[in-house]
Scaffold this motif. Structure first.
Motif, PDB file in Angstrom:
ATOM      1  N   THR A 153      13.095   8.609 -38.132  1.00  0.00           N
ATOM      2  CA  THR A 153      14.442   8.871 -37.628  1.00  0.00           C
ATOM      3  C   THR A 153      14.404   9.068 -36.118  1.00  0.00           C
ATOM      4  N   CYS A 154      15.157   8.262 -35.412  1.00  0.00           N
ATOM      5  CA  CYS A 154      15.209   8.323 -33.957  1.00  0.00           C
ATOM      6  C   CYS A 154      15.625   9.720 -33.489  1.00  0.00           C
ATOM      7  N   ASN A 155      14.894  10.267 -32.544  1.00  0.00           N
ATOM      8  CA  ASN A 155      15.163  11.563 -31.917  1.00  0.00           C
ATOM      9  C   ASN A 155      15.039  12.758 -32.856  1.00  0.00           C
ATOM     10  N   ALA A 156      14.496  12.585 -34.053  1.00  0.00           N
ATOM     11  CA  ALA A 156      14.326  13.715 -34.968  1.00  0.00           C
ATOM     12  C   ALA A 156      13.158  14.583 -34.506  1.00  0.00           C
ATOM     13  N   ALA A 157      13.336  15.877 -34.605  1.00  0.00           N
ATOM     14  CA  ALA A 157      12.264  16.814 -34.271  1.00  0.00           C
ATOM     15  C   ALA A 157      11.150  16.712 -35.299  1.00  0.00           C
ATOM     16  N   ALA A 158       9.935  16.843 -34.854  1.00  0.00           N
ATOM     17  CA  ALA A 158       8.790  16.743 -35.757  1.00  0.00           C
ATOM     18  C   ALA A 158       8.858  17.785 -36.870  1.00  0.00           C
ATOM     19  N   HIS A 159       9.388  18.949 -36.560  1.00  0.00           N
ATOM     20  CA  HIS A 159       9.499  20.026 -37.549  1.00  0.00           C
ATOM     21  C   HIS A 159      10.968  20.298 -37.875  1.00  0.00           C
ATOM     22  N   SER A 160      11.731  19.243 -38.021  1.00  0.00           N
ATOM     23  CA  SER A 160      13.164  19.342 -38.291  1.00  0.00           C
ATOM     24  C   SER A 160      13.446  20.188 -39.524  1.00  0.00           C
ATOM     25  N   LYS A 161      14.484  20.986 -39.437  1.00  0.00           N
ATOM     26  CA  LYS A 161      14.905  21.792 -40.582  1.00  0.00           C
ATOM     27  C   LYS A 161      15.445  20.916 -41.710  1.00  0.00           C
ATOM     28  N   HIS A 162      15.764  19.665 -41.414  1.00  0.00           N
ATOM     29  CA  HIS A 162      16.197  18.732 -42.459  1.00  0.00           C
ATOM     30  C   HIS A 162      15.076  18.512 -43.486  1.00  0.00           C
ATOM     31  N   ILE A 163      13.835  18.559 -43.052  1.00  0.00           N
ATOM     32  CA  ILE A 163      12.697  18.303 -43.938  1.00  0.00           C
ATOM     33  C   ILE A 163      12.651  19.313 -45.084  1.00  0.00           C
ATOM     34  N   ASP A 164      13.033  20.540 -44.803  1.00  0.00           N
ATOM     35  CA  ASP A 164      13.016  21.595 -45.813  1.00  0.00           C
ATOM     36  C   ASP A 164      14.393  21.852 -46.415  1.00  0.00           C
ATOM     37  N   ALA A 165      15.338  20.949 -46.172  1.00  0.00           N
ATOM     38  CA  ALA A 165      16.715  21.057 -46.694  1.00  0.00           C
ATOM     39  C   ALA A 165      17.419  22.312 -46.182  1.00  0.00           C
ATOM     40  N   ARG A 214      29.740   7.139 -45.807  1.00  0.00           N
ATOM     41  CA  ARG A 214      31.153   7.094 -46.207  1.00  0.00           C
ATOM     42  C   ARG A 214      31.683   8.454 -46.667  1.00  0.00           C
ATOM     43  N   ASN A 215      31.078   9.512 -46.158  1.00  0.00           N
ATOM     44  CA  ASN A 215      31.576  10.866 -46.368  1.00  0.00           C
ATOM     45  C   ASN A 215      31.256  11.671 -45.113  1.00  0.00           C
ATOM     46  N   PHE A 216      31.394  12.977 -45.165  1.00  0.00           N
ATOM     47  CA  PHE A 216      31.193  13.810 -43.980  1.00  0.00           C
ATOM     48  C   PHE A 216      29.736  13.903 -43.524  1.00  0.00           C
ATOM     49  N   VAL A 217      28.792  13.681 -44.426  1.00  0.00           N
ATOM     50  CA  VAL A 217      27.369  13.887 -44.125  1.00  0.00           C
ATOM     51  C   VAL A 217      26.791  12.683 -43.387  1.00  0.00           C
ATOM     52  N   SER A 218      26.275  12.929 -42.187  1.00  0.00           N
ATOM     53  CA  SER A 218      25.568  11.848 -41.491  1.00  0.00           C
ATOM     54  C   SER A 218      24.065  11.963 -41.719  1.00  0.00           C
ATOM     55  N   SER A 219      23.587  13.164 -42.010  1.00  0.00           N
ATOM     56  CA  SER A 219      22.185  13.339 -42.400  1.00  0.00           C
ATOM     57  C   SER A 219      22.034  14.653 -43.142  1.00  0.00           C
ATOM     58  N   GLY A 220      21.488  14.574 -44.326  1.00  0.00           N
ATOM     59  CA  GLY A 220      21.212  15.758 -45.132  1.00  0.00           C
ATOM     60  C   GLY A 220      19.720  15.983 -45.189  1.00  0.00           C
ATOM     61  N   TRP A 221      19.198  16.061 -46.420  1.00  0.00           N
ATOM     62  CA  TRP A 221      17.756  16.258 -46.579  1.00  0.00           C
ATOM     63  C   TRP A 221      17.016  15.016 -46.111  1.00  0.00           C
ATOM     64  N   ARG A 222      15.955  15.253 -45.339  1.00  0.00           N
ATOM     65  CA  ARG A 222      15.103  14.157 -44.866  1.00  0.00           C
ATOM     66  C   ARG A 222      13.667  14.416 -45.307  1.00  0.00           C
ATOM     67  N   PRO A 223      13.158  13.624 -46.224  1.00  0.00           N
ATOM     68  CA  PRO A 223      11.734  13.736 -46.537  1.00  0.00           C
ATOM     69  C   PRO A 223      10.920  13.472 -45.269  1.00  0.00           C
ATOM     70  N   ALA A 224       9.707  14.005 -45.232  1.00  0.00           N
ATOM     71  CA  ALA A 224       8.872  13.913 -44.026  1.00  0.00           C
ATOM     72  C   ALA A 224       8.720  12.480 -43.524  1.00  0.00           C
ATOM     73  N   ALA A 225       8.457  11.546 -44.433  1.00  0.00           N
ATOM     74  CA  ALA A 225       8.269  10.142 -44.018  1.00  0.00           C
ATOM     75  C   ALA A 225       9.531   9.571 -43.387  1.00  0.00           C
ATOM     76  N   LEU A 226      10.664   9.928 -43.904  1.00  0.00           N
ATOM     77  CA  LEU A 226      11.931   9.459 -43.350  1.00  0.00           C
ATOM     78  C   LEU A 226      12.224  10.135 -42.014  1.00  0.00           C
TER      79      LEU A 226
END
Length: 155
Positions: free
Chosen positions: A71-83, A55-67
């Motif tokens: 997450t569908c189509n997320a890269a294994a080494h996604s930059k989201h993991i490290d914020a 309900r705001n602009f963010v569709s995905s921010g920080w993603r812990p490794a387990a999350l």
């Protein structure tokens, strides 16, 4: 503008064991860069869309490794993991993605890189560190594009 709370999406509490000082510092840098971009795009009348879940602009921010793994189509080494990355919901006319494409010099000044919008059909992925290619707009995977190029993209 987005807040640090919107970026974390409550995950800093749910996964507090993974949310150390480095994650918090990276998140602050990411949110600051995103907010500068949002301020500049708003001057041109461009706003992101509202994500139906957050309900705001963010569709995905920080993603812990387990999350991230779940997450569908997320890269294994996604930059989201490290914020180091944030996905902003885009509007149906892709206004934010299109604005970014014609303002690549602004992205460079802000220290932002974006995934090619053909791989992000309803959001804009921005990150504060360069991808392996070093390209300001980069192809995130070997998977085929998910949508046609935008008019602002070179073919």
């Amino acid at each position: 503008m987005i807040s640090i709370e919107q970026y974390f999406m409550g995950r800093d509490q749910l996964y507090s064991n993974e949310c150390g000082t480095d994650i918090c510092q990276n998140a602050e840098k990411t949110v600051n860069a995103i907010n500068k971009l949002l301020e500049l795009s708003a001057r041109d009348g461009i706003q992101p869309g509202i994500d139906p879940v957050s309900r705001n602009f963010v569709s995905s921010g920080w993603r812990p490794a387990a999350l991230n793994v779940a997450t569908c189509n997320a890269a294994a080494h996604s930059k989201h993991i490290d914020a180091l990355a944030c996905d902003l919901r885009d509007t149906s006319d892709r206004a934010l993605a299109r604005w970014c494409l014609v303002n690549l010099d602004t992205l460079a000044q802000l220290g932002l890189w974006m995934e090619n919008p053909q791989w992000t059909p309803s959001w804009v992925h921005l990150q504060i560190i360069p991808p392996g290619s070093g390209n300001r707009v980069y192809i995130p995977s070997s998977a085929p594009p998910r949508c046609d190029p935008l008019p602002e993209q070179s073919t």
